[in-house]
Design a protein around this motif. Structure first.
Motif, PDB file in Angstrom:
ATOM      1  N   TRP A  80      52.117  69.368  58.843  1.00 52.96           N
ATOM      2  CA  TRP A  80      51.981  70.521  59.738  1.00 52.96           C
ATOM      3  C   TRP A  80      50.651  70.473  60.483  1.00 52.96           C
ATOM      4  CZ3 TRP A  80      53.905  73.907  62.708  1.00 52.96           C
ATOM      5  CH2 TRP A  80      53.166  74.996  63.132  1.00 52.96           C
ATOM      6  N   ALA A  81      49.577  70.184  59.774  1.00 61.69           N
ATOM      7  CA  ALA A  81      48.255  70.131  60.412  1.00 61.69           C
ATOM      8  C   ALA A  81      48.218  69.076  61.515  1.00 61.69           C
ATOM      9  CB  ALA A  81      47.171  69.862  59.367  1.00 61.69           C
ATOM     10  N   ALA A  82      48.825  67.929  61.288  1.00 61.89           N
ATOM     11  CA  ALA A  82      48.839  66.866  62.296  1.00 61.89           C
ATOM     12  C   ALA A  82      49.622  67.308  63.534  1.00 61.89           C
ATOM     13  CB  ALA A  82      49.439  65.590  61.712  1.00 61.89           C
ATOM     14  N   ALA A  83      50.814  67.843  63.332  1.00 66.12           N
ATOM     15  CA  ALA A  83      51.631  68.278  64.468  1.00 66.12           C
ATOM     16  C   ALA A  83      50.954  69.413  65.234  1.00 66.12           C
ATOM     17  CB  ALA A  83      53.015  68.717  63.987  1.00 66.12           C
ATOM     18  N   TYR A  84      50.436  70.375  64.518  1.00 68.69           N
ATOM     19  CA  TYR A  84      49.780  71.525  65.149  1.00 68.69           C
ATOM     20  C   TYR A  84      48.531  71.097  65.914  1.00 68.69           C
ATOM     21  CZ  TYR A  84      47.642  76.101  65.712  1.00 68.69           C
ATOM     22  OH  TYR A  84      47.070  77.226  66.250  1.00 68.69           O
ATOM     23  N   THR A  85      47.720  70.235  65.310  1.00 73.67           N
ATOM     24  CA  THR A  85      46.501  69.760  65.972  1.00 73.67           C
ATOM     25  C   THR A  85      46.839  69.055  67.277  1.00 73.67           C
ATOM     26  OG1 THR A  85      45.290  69.572  63.910  1.00 73.67           O
ATOM     27  CG2 THR A  85      44.524  68.206  65.727  1.00 73.67           C
ATOM     28  N   PHE A 145      45.611  71.127  70.408  1.00 72.01           N
ATOM     29  CA  PHE A 145      44.265  70.698  70.770  1.00 72.01           C
ATOM     30  C   PHE A 145      44.230  69.345  71.483  1.00 72.01           C
ATOM     31  CE2 PHE A 145      43.695  73.599  67.151  1.00 72.01           C
ATOM     32  CZ  PHE A 145      42.889  74.549  67.760  1.00 72.01           C
ATOM     33  N   ALA A 146      44.681  68.294  70.816  1.00 71.60           N
ATOM     34  CA  ALA A 146      44.507  66.944  71.365  1.00 71.60           C
ATOM     35  C   ALA A 146      45.252  66.738  72.690  1.00 71.60           C
ATOM     36  CB  ALA A 146      44.936  65.897  70.344  1.00 71.60           C
ATOM     37  N   TYR A 201      34.220  62.003  80.056  1.00 65.81           N
ATOM     38  CA  TYR A 201      34.082  61.233  78.826  1.00 65.81           C
ATOM     39  C   TYR A 201      34.622  62.093  77.699  1.00 65.81           C
ATOM     40  CZ  TYR A 201      30.960  58.370  81.592  1.00 65.81           C
ATOM     41  OH  TYR A 201      30.443  57.557  82.564  1.00 65.81           O
ATOM     42  N   GLY A 202      35.421  61.499  76.862  1.00 67.21           N
ATOM     43  CA  GLY A 202      35.994  62.250  75.754  1.00 67.21           C
ATOM     44  C   GLY A 202      35.528  61.694  74.424  1.00 67.21           C
ATOM     45  N   TYR A 203      35.698  62.515  73.410  1.00 68.54           N
ATOM     46  CA  TYR A 203      35.397  62.063  72.055  1.00 68.54           C
ATOM     47  C   TYR A 203      36.373  62.721  71.101  1.00 68.54           C
ATOM     48  CZ  TYR A 203      33.339  66.534  70.702  1.00 68.54           C
ATOM     49  OH  TYR A 203      33.153  67.856  70.390  1.00 68.54           O
ATOM     50  N   GLU A 204      36.487  62.121  69.945  1.00 64.97           N
ATOM     51  CA  GLU A 204      37.264  62.717  68.869  1.00 64.97           C
ATOM     52  C   GLU A 204      36.361  62.776  67.649  1.00 64.97           C
ATOM     53  OE1 GLU A 204      41.541  62.100  68.183  1.00 64.97           O
ATOM     54  OE2 GLU A 204      40.869  60.970  66.426  1.00 64.97           O
ATOM     55  N   THR A 231      36.678  53.497  68.913  1.00 73.11           N
ATOM     56  CA  THR A 231      37.366  54.188  70.005  1.00 73.11           C
ATOM     57  C   THR A 231      38.829  54.321  69.610  1.00 73.11           C
ATOM     58  OG1 THR A 231      37.860  52.126  71.194  1.00 73.11           O
ATOM     59  CG2 THR A 231      35.818  53.291  71.804  1.00 73.11           C
ATOM     60  N   VAL A 232      39.541  55.207  70.303  1.00 65.88           N
ATOM     61  CA  VAL A 232      40.951  55.399  70.039  1.00 65.88           C
ATOM     62  C   VAL A 232      41.632  55.841  71.341  1.00 65.88           C
ATOM     63  CG1 VAL A 232      40.765  57.848  69.377  1.00 65.88           C
ATOM     64  CG2 VAL A 232      42.623  56.459  68.454  1.00 65.88           C
ATOM     65  N   ASN A 233      42.878  55.458  71.504  1.00 63.43           N
ATOM     66  CA  ASN A 233      43.662  55.956  72.613  1.00 63.43           C
ATOM     67  C   ASN A 233      44.157  57.338  72.190  1.00 63.43           C
ATOM     68  OD1 ASN A 233      46.065  56.677  74.134  1.00 63.43           O
ATOM     69  ND2 ASN A 233      45.833  54.689  75.089  1.00 63.43           N
ATOM     70  N   LEU A 234      43.555  58.364  72.731  1.00 64.40           N
ATOM     71  CA  LEU A 234      43.835  59.741  72.328  1.00 64.40           C
ATOM     72  C   LEU A 234      45.302  60.112  72.548  1.00 64.40           C
ATOM     73  CD1 LEU A 234      42.191  62.368  71.427  1.00 64.40           C
ATOM     74  CD2 LEU A 234      42.463  63.031  73.800  1.00 64.40           C
ATOM     75  N   VAL A 235      45.841  59.753  73.694  1.00 63.70           N
ATOM     76  CA  VAL A 235      47.213  60.118  74.030  1.00 63.70           C
ATOM     77  C   VAL A 235      48.203  59.461  73.071  1.00 63.70           C
ATOM     78  CG1 VAL A 235      48.993  59.923  75.825  1.00 63.70           C
ATOM     79  CG2 VAL A 235      46.669  60.617  76.434  1.00 63.70           C
ATOM     80  N   ALA A 236      48.040  58.186  72.817  1.00 63.02           N
ATOM     81  CA  ALA A 236      48.968  57.475  71.924  1.00 63.02           C
ATOM     82  C   ALA A 236      48.824  57.919  70.479  1.00 63.02           C
ATOM     83  CB  ALA A 236      48.754  55.968  72.036  1.00 63.02           C
ATOM     84  N   SER A 237      47.583  58.044  70.018  1.00 62.15           N
ATOM     85  CA  SER A 237      47.382  58.362  68.605  1.00 62.15           C
ATOM     86  C   SER A 237      47.796  59.785  68.255  1.00 62.15           C
ATOM     87  CB  SER A 237      45.923  58.110  68.197  1.00 62.15           C
ATOM     88  OG  SER A 237      45.066  59.036  68.817  1.00 62.15           O
ATOM     89  N   HIS A 238      47.913  60.654  69.238  1.00 61.32           N
ATOM     90  CA  HIS A 238      48.310  62.044  68.978  1.00 61.32           C
ATOM     91  C   HIS A 238      49.701  62.371  69.515  1.00 61.32           C
ATOM     92  CE1 HIS A 238      44.585  63.337  67.110  1.00 61.32           C
ATOM     93  NE2 HIS A 238      43.974  62.555  67.966  1.00 61.32           N
ATOM     94  N   HIS A 239      50.500  61.338  69.770  1.00 61.30           N
ATOM     95  CA  HIS A 239      51.905  61.517  70.166  1.00 61.30           C
ATOM     96  C   HIS A 239      52.077  62.390  71.397  1.00 61.30           C
ATOM     97  CE1 HIS A 239      52.904  59.685  66.329  1.00 61.30           C
ATOM     98  NE2 HIS A 239      52.194  60.614  65.704  1.00 61.30           N
ATOM     99  N   CYS A 240      51.141  62.317  72.338  1.00 57.75           N
ATOM    100  CA  CYS A 240      51.220  63.204  73.497  1.00 57.75           C
ATOM    101  C   CYS A 240      52.432  62.952  74.398  1.00 57.75           C
ATOM    102  CB  CYS A 240      49.918  63.148  74.293  1.00 57.75           C
ATOM    103  SG  CYS A 240      48.512  63.775  73.345  1.00 57.75           S
TER     104      CYS A 240
END
Length: 171
Positions: free
Chosen positions: A33-38, A42-43, A60-63, A161-170
């Motif tokens: 739930w926390a992963a899906a909600y985040t 947010f992400a 510039y972004g950060y996580e 670094t991380v691809n924010l869009v891919a890693s958070h299932h955007c």
């Protein structure tokens, strides 16, 4: 609770969310739930905002990904807080002589967390002074279609670094 409230939160998209965040892939249903909600709250909205801002300025972004961060925002019992929304704030404002407090209780950071906080303060100061958070473009790339962002981990000096869009299932 036994399973995350995907139906209530995601309505017609709940089945697709369950596929991307299967409870079996997480230590507990609360983690799923926390992963899906985040990601949903947010992400992914941040990625959309970053895309919009790039039409006008350098972005510039950060996580913040220190899973050892002390709880900063109240959460339901059993829900992991880890690197939750705003959990980085104590890292930015901590003072070893006067710890930040939460509800009147000290929220002291470890030596490692203070070092990560020093990295964050240095990045924010460098950004304010130069318009770039770091002279190292590889460790802190400018936001673009690659969606790559710098990651603050529990290790000071991280160049992750991380691809924010891919890693958070955007998508």
């Amino acid at each position: 609770f036994r399973s995350p409230p995907f139906d209530q939160a995601f309505g017609a998209d709940a089945a697709a969310v369950r596929v991307k965040y299967p409870v079996s892939a997480y230590p507990t249903p609360s983690h799923a739930w926390a992963a899906a909600y985040t990601d949903a709250m947010f992400a992914c909205p941040q990625a959309t905002a970053n895309d919009a801002l790039t039409r006008r300025t350098a972005v510039y972004g950060y996580e913040f990904a220190d899973q050892t961060a002390p709880p900063w925002i109240p959460a339901p019992p059993g829900t992991p807080t880890g690197a939750s929304h705003a959990a980085e704030l104590p890292y930015l404002f901590e003072n070893k002589d006067k710890p930040i407090t939460l509800d009147g209780q000290p929220l002291p950071l470890t030596t490692k967390q203070l070092a990560v906080g020093a990295d964050m303060v240095r990045a924010w100061g460098t950004f304010a002074h130069t318009g770039k958070p770091s002279p190292d473009a590889a460790s802190w790339p400018r936001w673009s279609t690659s969606s790559t962002v710098h990651v603050f981990t529990e290790q000071a000096g991280s160049h992750d670094t991380v691809n924010l869009v891919a890693s958070h299932h955007c998508p």
